[in-house]
Design an enzyme around this catalytic site. Structure first.
Site, mmCIF file in Angstrom:
data_model
loop_
_atom_site.group_PDB
_atom_site.id
_atom_site.type_symbol
_atom_site.label_atom_id
_atom_site.label_comp_id
_atom_site.label_asym_id
_atom_site.label_seq_id
_atom_site.Cartn_x
_atom_site.Cartn_y
_atom_site.Cartn_z
ATOM 1 N N CYS A 1 0.811 -1.376 -0.086
ATOM 2 C CA CYS A 1 -0.015 0.254 -0.009
ATOM 3 C C CYS A 1 0.933 1.371 -0.121
ATOM 4 C CB CYS A 1 -0.864 -0.125 1.118
ATOM 5 S SG CYS A 1 -2.022 1.482 1.365
ATOM 6 N N ARG B 1 -0.069 4.689 2.976
ATOM 7 C CA ARG B 1 -0.009 4.552 4.513
ATOM 8 C C ARG B 1 0.263 5.504 5.214
ATOM 9 N NH1 ARG B 1 4.086 -0.389 4.659
ATOM 10 N NH2 ARG B 1 4.374 0.190 2.525
ATOM 11 N N TRP C 1 -8.984 5.703 -0.028
ATOM 12 C CA TRP C 1 -9.724 6.240 -0.984
ATOM 13 C C TRP C 1 -8.878 5.802 -2.388
ATOM 14 C CZ3 TRP C 1 -8.446 9.536 2.936
ATOM 15 C CH2 TRP C 1 -7.150 10.046 2.905
ATOM 16 N N GLU D 1 -4.953 3.254 -10.434
ATOM 17 C CA GLU D 1 -5.977 1.761 -10.126
ATOM 18 C C GLU D 1 -6.952 1.723 -11.196
ATOM 19 O OE1 GLU D 1 -6.319 2.902 -5.731
ATOM 20 O OE2 GLU D 1 -6.172 0.626 -5.567
#
Ligand code: ARG
Length: 386
Positions: free
Chosen positions: A79, A82, A253, A258
């Site tokens: 991720c 973070r 979000w 992506e």
């Protein structure tokens, strides 16, 4: 060796797996070490040990659950987002395990997370696995998933990633809309051993979606493209201090790539580049014209533009890369390691333009963390998925 009753238990999903006491202790100590206000750890350790000796498991305090869930995010090597791990809102629904109730609370999760477009990071933690009592499972990979239908020509309409989930929903009696489309919302599918499985439609007003438009190319706005506002992963297992929470949907979000470089672009997803390239009038006869790259950039501009216009939180890969390095610095300053997986952190567009590309990362896995949940009925251990 003949199959033991433990094997049978495992196959039935009634794993009697022993709790890992080292992991329990490490977590309780970490919680206290990072929160000095809690005072000495010895009392809590003794309490937890006694509870495990008596029941085979233990119950996290609310503070432990909240801390554990936030640190699981902090430790998620894939991720890039973070930096805000402390802001995660943790909903403690450990007393909920009935499939219909789980599904209803997933809908509530979506509403809380959506927040009229000002997306809030939220995790909802349902009942943990307990000795002889496996936890509920959400079969959807995310709370919002678009159906995929196979055509007679072998093609697929919708999000090809969800073919298996669509088949499962249909097998459970789901009725697709009379006119099937590429963005049909799949129902939630929730299971719990010994209870009636739930198949629950998402209410339309619980799913915020953004129609895609482009700042300069009006025809893109006429293609009927859209994406949902909240990415809420719902099939990963949350592991805290030796306990498994297999149903613990969480969301942040979106980062534009992506959607604009993967969901709408991967060959086994919406595979839009050939169409966009042609509509842009690009020379698609040779890879060397870089028509794919040019179409990709316009699609990504459309995603960022549309979310912004709709007032829905989204971030771009340049901003998020810089934030991630800020996060790394902060973690380092706090004396902590921060595992990161280069191949997931580097964005799928313009990688080398972002600072995250130009370095290596710690790769040790840390706990608490998330991992892919084993399929229901499989009480065995599960590998970290790739
Ligand atoms: N990549 C996934 C998707 O496109 C979502 C993963 C989590 N993403 C996030 N921004 N929290 O739906």
């Amino acid at each position: 060796m003949p199959p033991s009753s433990a094997d049978a238990d495992r196959r039935d999903g009634h794993s009697e797996r022993e709790i890992d006491l080292t992991e329990v202790d490490d977590f309780v100590r970490q919680h206290h070490a990072e929160n000095p206000d809690l005072g000495p750890v010895a009392g809590r350790l003794a309490e937890v040990h006694a509870e495990i000796a008596a029941t085979g498991t233990y119950r996290h305090t609310e503070a432990e659950l909240t801390f554990g869930a936030r640190v699981a995010w902090r430790n998620s090597a894939r991720c890039i987002g973070r930096l805000y791990w402390r802001s995660l809102k943790v909903r403690d629904l450990r007393d909920v395990s009935n499939p219909k109730a789980v599904a209803d609370e997933c809908v509530e999760h979506l509403r809380l997370a959506t927040n009229a477009g000002k997306i809030r990071p939220v995790i909802t933690v349902f009942a943990p696995d307990e000795p002889g009592n496996p936890a509920p499972r959400i079969r959807n990979e995310q709370l919002v998933r678009y159906a995929a239908y196979r055509g007679s020509d072998g093609g697929v309409m919708g999000d090809g990633r969800n073919l298996a989930l669509t088949d499962l929903a249909l097998a459970r009696g789901w009725q697709p809309p009379r006119t099937r489309g590429p963005f049909d919302l799949l129902p939630l599918v929730v299971e719990h051993a010994g209870e009636e499985p739930a198949l629950v439609e998402l209410p339309r007003d619980a799913v915020l979606e953004v129609p895609l438009t482009h700042p300069e190319l009006p025809w893109i706005g006429k293609l009927g493209l859209r994406w949902h506002a909240v990415p809420a992963i719902s099939n990963m297992l949350l592991r805290i201090g030796g306990l498994d929470y297999p149903a613990a949907p969480f969301n942040g979000w979106y980062m534009g790539t992506e959607i604009g470089a993967r969901n709408l672009v991967d060959h086994d997803r919406y595979d839009l580049l050939p169409y966009i390239g042609k509509r842009m009038g690009l020379d698609t006869s040779s890879e060397r014209t870089l028509w794919r790259d040019r179409a990709l950039i316009e699609l990504n501009r459309a995603v960022l533009h549309s979310f912004e216009q709709a007032g829905v939180t989204i971030t771009d890969h340049h901003t998020e890369s810089v934030r991630f390095l800020t996060h790394l610095e902060k973690e380092e300053a706090a004396g902590r390691r921060c595992p990161a997986d280069w191949s997931w952190i580097v964005p799928p567009v313009s990688g080398g333009l972002t600072p995250v590309y130009h370095r290596y990362y710690d790769t040790d896995e840390l706990l608490p963390n998330f991992r892919n949940a084993p399929p229901p009925g499989d009480g065995g251990t599960c590998p970290v998925a790739h």
